[in-house]
Design an enzyme around this catalytic site. Structure first.
Site, PDB file in Angstrom:
ATOM      1  N   TRP A  19      35.649  40.888  36.425  1.00 28.17           N
ATOM      2  CA  TRP A  19      35.655  41.315  37.784  1.00 28.17           C
ATOM      3  C   TRP A  19      34.396  40.276  38.331  1.00 28.17           C
ATOM      4  CZ3 TRP A  19      38.167  42.161  42.257  1.00 28.17           C
ATOM      5  CH2 TRP A  19      37.205  42.420  43.450  1.00 28.17           C
ATOM      6  N   ASN A  21      32.651  39.577  42.376  1.00 30.17           N
ATOM      7  CA  ASN A  21      32.667  39.232  43.978  1.00 30.17           C
ATOM      8  C   ASN A  21      31.387  38.589  44.344  1.00 30.17           C
ATOM      9  OD1 ASN A  21      31.934  42.157  43.377  1.00 30.17           O
ATOM     10  ND2 ASN A  21      31.167  42.126  45.556  1.00 30.17           N
ATOM     11  N   ASP A  22      30.651  38.895  45.488  1.00 29.11           N
ATOM     12  CA  ASP A  22      29.707  38.014  46.064  1.00 29.11           C
ATOM     13  C   ASP A  22      28.970  37.226  45.214  1.00 29.11           C
ATOM     14  OD1 ASP A  22      30.563  40.062  47.539  1.00 29.11           O
ATOM     15  OD2 ASP A  22      28.225  40.859  48.233  1.00 29.11           O
ATOM     16  N   PHE A  78      23.551  45.489  43.103  1.00 32.56           N
ATOM     17  CA  PHE A  78      24.275  45.072  44.201  1.00 32.56           C
ATOM     18  C   PHE A  78      23.853  43.926  44.726  1.00 32.56           C
ATOM     19  CE2 PHE A  78      26.874  48.548  46.666  1.00 32.56           C
ATOM     20  CZ  PHE A  78      27.536  48.738  45.380  1.00 32.56           C
ATOM     21  N   ASP A 150      21.685  44.011  50.584  1.00 33.74           N
ATOM     22  CA  ASP A 150      22.061  42.592  50.411  1.00 33.74           C
ATOM     23  C   ASP A 150      20.840  41.821  51.086  1.00 33.74           C
ATOM     24  OD1 ASP A 150      24.510  43.668  49.675  1.00 33.74           O
ATOM     25  OD2 ASP A 150      25.578  43.291  51.487  1.00 33.74           O
ATOM     26  N   GLU A 201      27.559  43.012  56.288  1.00 33.80           N
ATOM     27  CA  GLU A 201      26.949  42.729  54.882  1.00 33.80           C
ATOM     28  C   GLU A 201      26.413  41.214  54.849  1.00 33.80           C
ATOM     29  OE1 GLU A 201      30.026  45.673  52.448  1.00 33.80           O
ATOM     30  OE2 GLU A 201      30.655  43.779  52.750  1.00 33.80           O
TER      31      GLU A 201
HETATM   32  C1  FRU Z   1      30.002  42.660  49.870  1.00 35.94           C
HETATM   33  C2  FRU Z   1      29.487  43.968  49.089  1.00 35.94           C
HETATM   34  C3  FRU Z   1      28.009  43.881  49.504  1.00 35.94           C
HETATM   35  C4  FRU Z   1      27.329  44.707  48.377  1.00 35.94           C
HETATM   36  C5  FRU Z   1      28.466  44.128  47.137  1.00 35.94           C
HETATM   37  C6  FRU Z   1      28.821  45.365  46.111  1.00 35.94           C
HETATM   38  O1  FRU Z   1      31.165  41.982  49.468  1.00 35.94           O
HETATM   39  O2  FRU Z   1      29.887  45.058  49.681  1.00 35.94           O
HETATM   40  O3  FRU Z   1      27.540  44.758  50.678  1.00 35.94           O
HETATM   41  O4  FRU Z   1      26.027  44.424  47.846  1.00 35.94           O
HETATM   42  O5  FRU Z   1      29.860  43.838  47.720  1.00 35.94           O
HETATM   43  O6  FRU Z   1      29.457  44.496  45.098  1.00 35.94           O
END
Ligand code: FRU
Length: 483
Positions: A19, A21-22, A78, A150, A201
């Protein structure tokens, strides 16, 4: 292998496994662009977050390296940012400058409900290959705020201090520091402005030049989390205004979306791009929280958008963000077919063979008297994505209902739209990779980023116009260059 890897992009960064994400810690240092990312190395769905790591020399071809940051007793890792501490403000770099990561520690267990979010530091002496967590972590916490995450940090030259923008519920809080270790609250932005459709975020704050002028403005980017009450899922808004080192003031009252597609979230910009280069380069996570965990890839999940250069342009009485894919991408394409002054109508739609693992089409279209016109990307004989301009409704639609695998989420098939100012003459640039489409209108004025899951990227592209004619002033169809 073929099946598992069918959707793996060629031009976009995707993790080898599991996985993502950001994008996190985007920074340029010693000839390399660094891309850290939210990563669960143990599963292909969201879970305990680490910072994955990749480097690139040209922003397109990435090499994935070892995991940079692992969870510890203060929590999982995070989102956050990275900077070069050129003047050793931290004291971490007595010999030579290095990288500092500023990230959120997220602590969630039986003793911590609701979870606790704090900001922490890690530093690297070896171009980001290995990291040491600061022994004074966390460096910033809050007695009551649950959403406190963040951190995006930059050096503010006029006030000679570090500035942090932080997501704090449905506002952005601004802090400052001389050394990244001690932080002072400056101001809070967002109470009565912008979209509050979800939790705020991943903020970013930076100055941009206005094209063809000597003027500059500050831009605040804010991602808005998924809220089941609304159809769209997660998306990103921005504000244009001024910043004095302490307070951001927006000059726009209207809500502005960075992207009109569903799949551009949590994007932020690179730090420390050399002055001679001077670009502000942005990268987003090409997914949507509404279905990110269900997209039909196997073994790996998620990819980033193409990197985009941001500028500002005065259009329609306001100052707006313009995004253009970085010029480094040009190397990856070669022109297959060019057309000029071509009439497209009901009797003479045109089909261009592409048979490419990725493709690009650029069109300058002048509508003579058509009601609807546009282009169809034929991924295979039976799977296609259609981009339609409706002259009457003044809308551009991207329809991915027939694009391939769409059944994993009912939300995925919804039409994506851009409201158009004028429909007489339009410039479209579309980049198609194995599992995405990025559309840029009128030289970057509007962007629409969309995932797709066809069996194959692009067999052919056809142009169409209904109930009238469209003149293709210029059309350019490109396929992979064989480097
Ligand atoms: C945005 C978020 C952030 C957080 C991260 C956690 O997509 O929700 O706010 O730091 O993903 O994975």
């Amino acid at each position: 292998i073929a099946k598992l890897e069918r959707y793996r992009p060629t031009l976009h960064f995707a993790p080898k496994q599991n996985w993502m994400n950001d994008p996190n810690g985007l920074v340029f240092f010693k000839g390399e662009y660094h891309l850290f990312f939210q990563h669960n190395p143990n599963d292909s769905v969201w879970g305990p977050m680490h910072w994955g790591h990749a480097v690139s020399k040209d922003l397109i071809k990435w090499e994935e390296l070892d995991i940079a940051l692992y969870p510890d007793e203060l929590g999982t890792i995070f989102s956050g940012s990275a900077v070069v501490d050129w003047h050793n403000t931290t004291g971490f770099f007595p010999e030579e400058p290095g990288l500092v990561a500023i990230f959120t520690h997220h602590l969630e267990d039986e003793d911590h409900t609701p979870p606790v979010q704090t900001q922490s530091l890690a530093y690297s002496h070896d171009k980001g290959r290995t990291w040491v967590k600061y022994n004074g972590n966390p460096v910033l916490s809050h007695p009551t705020k649950v959403d406190f995450r963040d951190p995006k940090v930059f050096w503010h030259q006029p006030s000679q201090k570090w500035v942090m923008v932080l997501a704090t519920g449905q506002t952005i809080s601004i802090y400052s520091s001389p050394n990244l270790k001690e932080w002072e609250f400056e101001s809070e932005f967002g109470e009565n402005i912008g979209s509050h459709d979800g939790v705020w975020e991943c903020p970013d704050l930076f100055e941009l030049s206005i094209e063809n002028s000597n003027e500059k403005r500050w831009v605040l980017i804010v991602s808005i989390g998924d809220n089941p009450k609304f159809e769209v899922g997660s998306r990103t808004q921005y504000f244009v205004g001024s910043f004095d080192g302490s307070t951001f003031v927006a000059e726009n009252g209207d809500i502005r979306w960075l992207d009109f597609g569903k799949d551009n979230y949590a994007g932020v910009s690179f730090s420390d791009i050399p002055k001679e280069d001077g670009r502000r380069i942005y990268l987003g996570w090409m997914s949507n929280w509404r279905y990110a965990n269900e997209v039909p890839t196997e073994g790996w999940r998620s990819q980033m958008t193409l990197p985009r250069e941001l500028t500002l342009r005065e259009t329609n009485g306001g100052t707006h963000i313009v995004q253009k894919v970085v010029r480094e991408l040009d190397e990856y394409f070669t022109i297959k077919k060019e057309v000029k002054d071509l009439s497209v109508g009901i009797k003479n739609s045109n089909n261009y063979e592409m048979n490419a693992e990725y493709a690009e089409v650029e069109l300058i279209l002048e509508n003579i008297d058509a009601c609807r016109y546009g282009l169809t990307i034929h991924h295979t004989a039976t799977q296609s994505t259609t981009i339609t301009i409706d002259a009457g409704e003044k809308l551009l639609f991207v329809d991915r209902k027939e694009s391939g695998n769409v059944d994993f989420s009912s939300n995925f098939s919804q039409t994506q739209k851009i409201k158009l100012e004028g429909t007489k003459r339009n410039h479209l640039r579309v980049i198609v990779d194995s599992s995405s489409l990025e559309l840029f209108m009128n030289d970057g004025e509007k962007a629409l980023t969309s995932l797709l899951y066809p069996d194959q990227a692009c067999a052919s592209i056809s142009l169409f116009a209904t109930e009238g004619q469209v003149n293709v002033i210029h059309g350019k169809f490109s396929i992979p260059s064989n480097e």
